[in-house]
Write an enzyme that holds these catalytic residues in place. Sequence first.
Site, PDB file in Angstrom:
ATOM      1  N   LEU A 143      48.553 -12.942  72.338  1.00  0.00           N
ATOM      2  CA  LEU A 143      49.689 -13.029  71.416  1.00  0.00           C
ATOM      3  C   LEU A 143      49.541 -12.082  70.246  1.00  0.00           C
ATOM      4  O   LEU A 143      50.527 -11.631  69.664  1.00  0.00           O
ATOM      5  CB  LEU A 143      49.838 -14.467  70.899  1.00  0.00           C
ATOM      6  N   GLY A 144      48.324 -11.788  69.845  1.00  0.00           N
ATOM      7  CA  GLY A 144      48.112 -10.917  68.692  1.00  0.00           C
ATOM      8  C   GLY A 144      46.632 -10.762  68.404  1.00  0.00           C
ATOM      9  O   GLY A 144      45.774 -11.331  69.090  1.00  0.00           O
ATOM     10  N   GLY A 178      43.853 -10.402  64.951  1.00  0.00           N
ATOM     11  CA  GLY A 178      43.650 -10.461  63.507  1.00  0.00           C
ATOM     12  C   GLY A 178      42.314  -9.863  63.117  1.00  0.00           C
ATOM     13  O   GLY A 178      41.650  -9.184  63.893  1.00  0.00           O
ATOM     14  N   GLY A 179      41.947 -10.122  61.845  1.00  0.00           N
ATOM     15  CA  GLY A 179      40.714  -9.546  61.341  1.00  0.00           C
ATOM     16  C   GLY A 179      39.465 -10.125  62.001  1.00  0.00           C
ATOM     17  O   GLY A 179      38.432  -9.472  62.066  1.00  0.00           O
ATOM     18  N   PHE A 180      39.539 -11.366  62.507  1.00  0.00           N
ATOM     19  CA  PHE A 180      38.360 -12.027  63.047  1.00  0.00           C
ATOM     20  C   PHE A 180      38.387 -12.156  64.566  1.00  0.00           C
ATOM     21  O   PHE A 180      37.452 -12.646  65.149  1.00  0.00           O
ATOM     22  CB  PHE A 180      38.210 -13.421  62.428  1.00  0.00           C
ATOM     23  N   VAL A 232      44.189 -13.757  69.539  1.00  0.00           N
ATOM     24  CA  VAL A 232      44.849 -15.037  69.778  1.00  0.00           C
ATOM     25  C   VAL A 232      45.544 -14.971  71.132  1.00  0.00           C
ATOM     26  O   VAL A 232      46.258 -14.002  71.421  1.00  0.00           O
ATOM     27  CB  VAL A 232      45.876 -15.358  68.669  1.00  0.00           C
ATOM     28  N   ASP A 259      44.060 -15.523  51.255  1.00  0.00           N
ATOM     29  CA  ASP A 259      44.531 -14.439  52.133  1.00  0.00           C
ATOM     30  C   ASP A 259      45.992 -14.650  52.541  1.00  0.00           C
ATOM     31  O   ASP A 259      46.326 -14.608  53.727  1.00  0.00           O
ATOM     32  CB  ASP A 259      43.640 -14.347  53.380  1.00  0.00           C
TER      33      ASP A 259
END
Length: 815
Positions: free
Chosen positions: A503-504, A506-508, A511, A621
């Site tokens: 789905l996407g 991120g920084g960590f 997903v 954040d």
Amino acid sequence: MVVEQILLSYTIFLAILLPFSSSISPSVQFVNYNSTAYLPASWTNMHYDPMMTPILLRESDGPSYVCGFYCNSGGSDGGCLFGVLIAQGRLNTGGYLRSSELVWSANRNNLVQGEATLQLKEDGDLVLANIDGTLIWSSNTRGKSVSGLNLTEMGNLVLFGPNNESIWQSFDHPTDSLLLGQKLAPGQKLTASVSASNWSEGRLSLAVGSDGLSAYIESDPPQRYYESGINSYPYYEFRKGSFNDFTIPPASVAQFMKFGPDGHLKVYQWGTVGEFVEVIDLLNPYVGDCGYPMVCGKYGVCSKGQCGCIETTNGQESYFSQITFRQPDLGCSLITPISCDHSQDHTLLELNNTSYFASDSSSYSITTVMEECKSKCLSSCSCKAALFYNDRYQWGRGNCFLLNEVFSIINNENYIGSPYNTTLLIKVQNANTSRRKTIILAATSGAFFGMVCLIGSCLVLLRRILKEADEIEGDFLNQVPGMPIRYSYENLKAMTEDFKKRLGEGGFGSVYEGALYNGTRIAVKCLDGLAQLKDSFLAEVQIIGSIHHVNLIKLTGFCFENSHCLLVYEHMANGSLDRWIFGEMRSYSLAWRTRRKIISDIAKGLAYLHEDCSQRIIHFDIKPQNILLDENFNAKVADFGLSKLIDKDQSRVVTRMRGTPGYLAPEWLSSTVTEKVDVYSFGIVMLEILCGRKNFDSSKIEEDRHLLSIFKRKAEEERLEDMVDRKSGDMLIHVEEAVEMMRIAARCLQGNFNNRPSMSLVVKALEGLVVVAETNLDCDFTNSSTVRTEAAGDQGQVVVYVGSPILPSTLSGPR
């Protein structure tokens, strides 16, 4: 029967509209009511007819036309167009209800759903909006002297002025069809649909240019498969019996021309069978059955109308396979994909007795020799094939055309196109070299076998130690009250189908979409690197696992097993906010009330974190990427990996810098912060939502790159209305309300955190219960010192350099 039900539905529709005819215009008479409407007027897609909600009707004994909402698959789930349809005969004999055909549409790339509205506004604009108020299409005639809307006897939809002059007409904006009397002028084109069931624009186009009428497929560069030659006409016109140089059988019944998804330009007319039938295929005599770009799909070979793949001879390696053997016209694929990282293994297959439809695209070709043509293609990774056709007058020289995509290939035996002696060179990935490398690698790896065994023994011992540490951490998580379900890694792997759909990112970590065994959709976040991110994982599980609020993302489960850290969330159908305000969904342009609700939802979520939990939670954040939207655009705050718990009686906290550049408050300079850093970040997000742009955009001129710079300038000039998202018609209607909300954002962005309101006060201000944005506003939203940060050693410390003034978008720190 279905036809009788549809006729009854349309009768009901007319009965509902008739009482309102006098309110549309005093001069409207029943005789022209069906073909003309005067402003202001509004229509809604009411589904009286499962396929069609008519708006205007133009009847005759020959061609008849109807415009209105036309739905795919007979229902709102498939989406609907506002369009014009052609039929034969009058309504009382069946008319469009029998076998009408779509000949023009306004929103083929952006379908609307049930209860969408079409408005002819007092300002002269014809506007199509979805049920939630989102602007889908507009005639862009706002401010012009429009009197009404008319469906003419030719099927032309016209916005006319007080003297019946045309101000806007559908004939100037063709889609994939032409009607009798309609012209195709330079700058206009017909674009075929993706397929018969998918109305979106495909890649095939028909246009008029300096080279006359040309048909091509969009590529880089475009690849033409038909060209009429030097253009001696100012335009092409579909007349009775002709289309400029093309001869068409004349008819007294309804007739139209359509550029189809297969690239054919055909004329249809009403037949004796009671539906439209093909009369003539205009391009086929010049193109041939095999001369269309996608007749056999990519890399497919067309021979006498049959499709196959490129075959090699003399024991050569096979490079191609059919995508689907039962449907050979879908094309072929490379068995070994071309890799730019292994360009040394690229080779060119020289295909004899073949041609390519685009061999006449001389405007994009270069004159050279065969070897130079090969070299140019091999040296460019984007080149997938080269077409070399010999100059009949200069032996050894010819034109070289480099192709970035390879569509259908033509067997020369039956091709009636280019007379040139052509050679097609197809780039392939030679896998033999890779096999030799594999053999060498396997041989040398034996020398390291003993060393690997030794290292393996050490790793087993280390893993045992780490496993014991993980069990201690796992026991800690099990003791945290209110924890969600703990899943095994194998369970989550099965639920996500081996992490198939991402789905996407991120920084960590990434997903993925998944589903519980009861069918409930979930989102699974996989954290990359246990050692570095264990603190982030534990913080998120501990914080979000024990709190519940409608505007905070719900953590439904987690996995903490060996080296695997995963978090299981409720699935949010519309993804993150950044996609809708400056990402791939930007063109859908969120309506004002949707943006206002999203801002309010974020504020409520933060107010809960700051004031209503047993311990105060600072998110640290807040940014559009961490705001998720469900199917109804309800917003929820997500990603608590950087969050921190503090006691309610603790006013400040000393911590290392954390967050995202562009959203960091000025007080991060001191490393002593409060929950007001979230208020500052919220202010930035508010501006991005209202202005429809990022807080930093490098594509802008220097003075307009930073959103805060523009905000400060416009605030001082008292021209904040200039900042409202002008790509959204609905936002421009609500400029004053948007400006009021910007003033609240200004309060949240005060350089001195003591002057920023609490989030609970912001919620009340957004609801109109209090005023926080009237007086004592400081338009300097930044700190007076430049901050540059860098990691020092292994401790994640932050080194601060003080210099000339700069915006906080340059702040950065450990993530």
